[in-house]
Motif scaffolding. Structure first.
Motif, PDB file in Angstrom:
ATOM      1  N   GLY A 240      36.461  50.796  44.054  1.00 58.97           N
ATOM      2  CA  GLY A 240      35.055  51.136  44.239  1.00 58.97           C
ATOM      3  C   GLY A 240      34.112  49.970  44.334  1.00 58.97           C
ATOM      4  O   GLY A 240      32.902  50.162  44.518  1.00 58.97           O
ATOM      5  N   LYS A 241      34.620  48.746  44.239  1.00 57.76           N
ATOM      6  CA  LYS A 241      33.771  47.560  44.301  1.00 57.76           C
ATOM      7  C   LYS A 241      33.809  46.963  45.697  1.00 57.76           C
ATOM      8  O   LYS A 241      34.878  46.588  46.203  1.00 57.76           O
ATOM      9  CB  LYS A 241      34.235  46.517  43.277  1.00 57.76           C
ATOM     10  N   THR A 242      32.642  46.858  46.330  1.00 57.34           N
ATOM     11  CA  THR A 242      32.549  46.263  47.663  1.00 57.34           C
ATOM     12  C   THR A 242      32.723  44.748  47.563  1.00 57.34           C
ATOM     13  O   THR A 242      32.101  44.094  46.715  1.00 57.34           O
ATOM     14  CB  THR A 242      31.197  46.588  48.314  1.00 57.34           C
ATOM     15  N   MET A 243      33.583  44.217  48.422  1.00 61.05           N
ATOM     16  CA  MET A 243      33.886  42.785  48.390  1.00 61.05           C
ATOM     17  C   MET A 243      33.944  42.259  49.818  1.00 61.05           C
ATOM     18  O   MET A 243      34.103  43.017  50.775  1.00 61.05           O
ATOM     19  CB  MET A 243      35.236  42.550  47.690  1.00 61.05           C
ATOM     20  N   SER A 244      33.812  40.944  49.952  1.00 61.36           N
ATOM     21  CA  SER A 244      33.935  40.322  51.270  1.00 61.36           C
ATOM     22  C   SER A 244      35.404  40.343  51.698  1.00 61.36           C
ATOM     23  O   SER A 244      36.308  40.480  50.862  1.00 61.36           O
ATOM     24  CB  SER A 244      33.426  38.884  51.226  1.00 61.36           C
ATOM     25  N   PRO A 245      35.681  40.174  52.996  1.00 61.48           N
ATOM     26  CA  PRO A 245      37.078  40.161  53.447  1.00 61.48           C
ATOM     27  C   PRO A 245      37.945  39.134  52.718  1.00 61.48           C
ATOM     28  O   PRO A 245      39.063  39.453  52.300  1.00 61.48           O
ATOM     29  CB  PRO A 245      36.948  39.830  54.941  1.00 61.48           C
ATOM     30  N   PHE A 246      37.433  37.901  52.554  1.00 61.65           N
ATOM     31  CA  PHE A 246      38.242  36.889  51.870  1.00 61.65           C
ATOM     32  C   PHE A 246      38.444  37.250  50.401  1.00 61.65           C
ATOM     33  O   PHE A 246      39.530  37.031  49.844  1.00 61.65           O
ATOM     34  CB  PHE A 246      37.585  35.510  51.992  1.00 61.65           C
ATOM     35  N   GLU A 247      37.436  37.818  49.758  1.00 63.51           N
ATOM     36  CA  GLU A 247      37.584  38.236  48.365  1.00 63.51           C
ATOM     37  C   GLU A 247      38.626  39.347  48.238  1.00 63.51           C
ATOM     38  O   GLU A 247      39.417  39.367  47.284  1.00 63.51           O
ATOM     39  CB  GLU A 247      36.245  38.715  47.813  1.00 63.51           C
ATOM     40  N   ILE A 248      38.632  40.260  49.207  1.00 61.92           N
ATOM     41  CA  ILE A 248      39.597  41.357  49.166  1.00 61.92           C
ATOM     42  C   ILE A 248      41.022  40.834  49.297  1.00 61.92           C
ATOM     43  O   ILE A 248      41.901  41.186  48.496  1.00 61.92           O
ATOM     44  CB  ILE A 248      39.289  42.395  50.270  1.00 61.92           C
ATOM     45  N   ILE A 249      41.272  39.990  50.293  1.00 56.91           N
ATOM     46  CA  ILE A 249      42.632  39.488  50.472  1.00 56.91           C
ATOM     47  C   ILE A 249      43.054  38.634  49.283  1.00 56.91           C
ATOM     48  O   ILE A 249      44.211  38.666  48.856  1.00 56.91           O
ATOM     49  CB  ILE A 249      42.775  38.703  51.799  1.00 56.91           C
ATOM     50  N   SER A 250      42.109  37.899  48.702  1.00 57.13           N
ATOM     51  CA  SER A 250      42.436  37.049  47.555  1.00 57.13           C
ATOM     52  C   SER A 250      42.840  37.881  46.340  1.00 57.13           C
ATOM     53  O   SER A 250      43.840  37.578  45.663  1.00 57.13           O
ATOM     54  CB  SER A 250      41.240  36.156  47.195  1.00 57.13           C
ATOM     55  N   GLU A 251      42.077  38.942  46.051  1.00 57.40           N
ATOM     56  CA  GLU A 251      42.435  39.782  44.903  1.00 57.40           C
ATOM     57  C   GLU A 251      43.741  40.525  45.139  1.00 57.40           C
ATOM     58  O   GLU A 251      44.574  40.641  44.224  1.00 57.40           O
ATOM     59  CB  GLU A 251      41.323  40.775  44.574  1.00 57.40           C
ATOM     60  N   LEU A 252      43.932  41.023  46.335  1.00 60.73           N
ATOM     61  CA  LEU A 252      45.179  41.731  46.620  1.00 60.73           C
ATOM     62  C   LEU A 252      46.369  40.777  46.595  1.00 60.73           C
ATOM     63  O   LEU A 252      47.481  41.171  46.221  1.00 60.73           O
ATOM     64  CB  LEU A 252      45.090  42.449  47.963  1.00 60.73           C
ATOM     65  N   ASN A 253      46.160  39.520  46.973  1.00 63.36           N
ATOM     66  CA  ASN A 253      47.215  38.521  46.844  1.00 63.36           C
ATOM     67  C   ASN A 253      47.625  38.363  45.387  1.00 63.36           C
ATOM     68  O   ASN A 253      48.813  38.295  45.063  1.00 63.36           O
ATOM     69  CB  ASN A 253      46.747  37.175  47.391  1.00 63.36           C
ATOM     70  N   GLU A 254      46.638  38.295  44.496  1.00 60.73           N
ATOM     71  CA  GLU A 254      46.941  38.136  43.073  1.00 60.73           C
ATOM     72  C   GLU A 254      47.706  39.336  42.540  1.00 60.73           C
ATOM     73  O   GLU A 254      48.704  39.196  41.817  1.00 60.73           O
ATOM     74  CB  GLU A 254      45.649  37.942  42.280  1.00 60.73           C
TER      75      GLU A 254
END
Length: 409
Positions: A240-254
């Motif tokens: 539910g938290k809106t994030m930038s594209p780079f933030e999204i890929i970074s969190e999903l990477n983790e």
């Protein structure tokens, strides 16, 4: 013989990584072409330590300056996510982590060359790989007036020993040693590893190969679940938290890396004809791929789904072969955007020891209708309707059988 032996350049922009190859190319260009060399570094989300001290290193090699461009958000938004819409997988497995980074790096390098008034660009790709084609195809499409210098195809240096000796003769410092087991490429989408034990396809990769993801056997014993929001084929929110594209890929990477997600061991067909083996780690990209396909299951009718799958194969080949800046890519991307218009919804995923399970999915555009598929009583579908449908569906088989029987008489 030099490809451009009769030319002298004023300024050359070098796609620079700071490794042994590009550190050698800087003085080599100056000596052979009498030019000023400007190093260009693209930040596409590689490890921070790869960028640490790189400007000083470039200048020590003889560059007049080093330009570092932060491309992380643009890379994910305009290249990775656009590719993900299409469902592209090269040869059924590879999420194209290296290939998709090349067009944005080449584009930014060309822009740098034009801004700097350079008359040529150079790269450190070898004559055996795909990247030489990817870089040079982009330059041809974006600035054909620029010459391209590819030292590995024209110089006399043949080994790492010779490159190190070349630098030592010129008192240019280089921390690289002769012992280089693996060749790696990294960005915020993936890390690829080649060489070492991987050069024998009978050798299983050791844990030294995997530098990003936790081994599935050592991943947490408790599953990790979370929700992704998807809008028009693009992940826009995590829980539910809106994030930038780079933030999204970074969190999903983790999330993916700690749960052992995203490892593949692939022997692929290179563009230049040979086969090569690589181990790829793409934790966040693998999660996104699975989530998008889950929503597609709900919203794409059968014919559109088949079309999208054909599109994925064509798009994967296009990206792998370095044809991003082509009219065909524009056309395929437009088709992918049209397919993705109704790919909206929410997906709950469960990560556990290398596996990704889609445990919940919903879309406002879902074609799944309980009233039609229920095994209970319904008022919208007569079981008897199946008789006529099957008779027409099997008509070609019936005609063939009738004809065969007639020939036997």
């Amino acid at each position: 013989m030099l490809k451009h032996e009769n030319k002298q350049y004023k300024k050359v922009i070098l796609a620079y990584s700071g490794g042994l190859d590009t550190s050698t190319i800087v003085p080599w260009l100056k000596e052979n072409y009498g030019c000023e060399v400007v190093c260009f570094v693209a930040d596409v989300g590689q490890e921070r330590e790869d960028l640490e001290g790189i400007e000083q290193k470039a200048k020590q090699s003889g560059a007049s300056k080093c330009i570092i461009k932060d491309l992380r958000e643009e890379f994910v938004k305009d290249y990775v996510f656009e590719m993900m819409k299409t469902g592209a997988l090269y040869e059924g497995e590879y999420l194209l982590g290296t290939a998709i980074a090349r067009p944005i790096i080449a584009k930014a390098m060309v822009e740098c060359a034009l801004a700097e008034g350079a008359d040529a660009v150079a790269h450190g790709a070898t004559g055996k790989g795909n990247d030489q084609v990817r870089f040079e195809a982009a330059v041809a499409a974006l600035a054909p007036q620029l010459d391209v210098i590819a030292p590995w195809r024209i110089w006399d240096l043949q080994s790492r020993e010779e490159l190190l000796a070349y630098l030592n003769e010129r008192n240019i410092p280089c921390k690289t040693t002769l012992k280089k087991i693996y060749s790696r490429d990294a960005n915020c989408l993936h890390i690829s590893t080649e060489g070492g034990e991987l050069e024998n396809t009978w050798n299983a990769p050791t844990e030294n190969v995997w530098v990003w993801t936790t081994s599935p056997e050592k991943a947490p014993d408790t599953p990790e679940t979370f929700e992704l929001t998807i809008e028009k084929g693009v992940v826009t929110q995590i829980n539910g938290k809106t994030m930038s594209p780079f933030e999204i890929i970074s969190e999903l990477n983790e999330r993916g890396a700690r749960n052992g997600v995203g490892r593949i061991d692939l022997t692929e067909n290179r563009l230049v004809g040979m086969k090569s083996r690589g181990c790829y780690e793409t934790p966040g990209g693998t999660i996104i791929y699975k989530a998008l396909r889950a929503i597609e299951q709900l919203v794409l009718d059968k014919s559109t789904r088949v079309f999208r799958e054909h599109l994925a194969v064509e798009f994967a080949q296009l990206v792998y072969d370095g044809r991003w800046f082509t009219r065909l890519r524009d056309i395929l991307q437009a088709a992918a955007d049209e397919c993705a218009k109704e790919v909206n919804g929410k997906v709950v995923l469960k990560l556990y020891k290398g596996n990704i399970d889609i445990i919940q999915k919903d879309s406002p555009n879902s074609l799944f209708n309980f009233d039609f598929v229920t095994f209970g009583a319904d008022q919208v579908y007569s079981q008897a309707d199946g008789d006529g449908f099957i008779r027409l569906y099997t008509l070609p088989s019936r005609i063939r059988a009738i004809n065969a029987a007639a020939k036997k008489k």
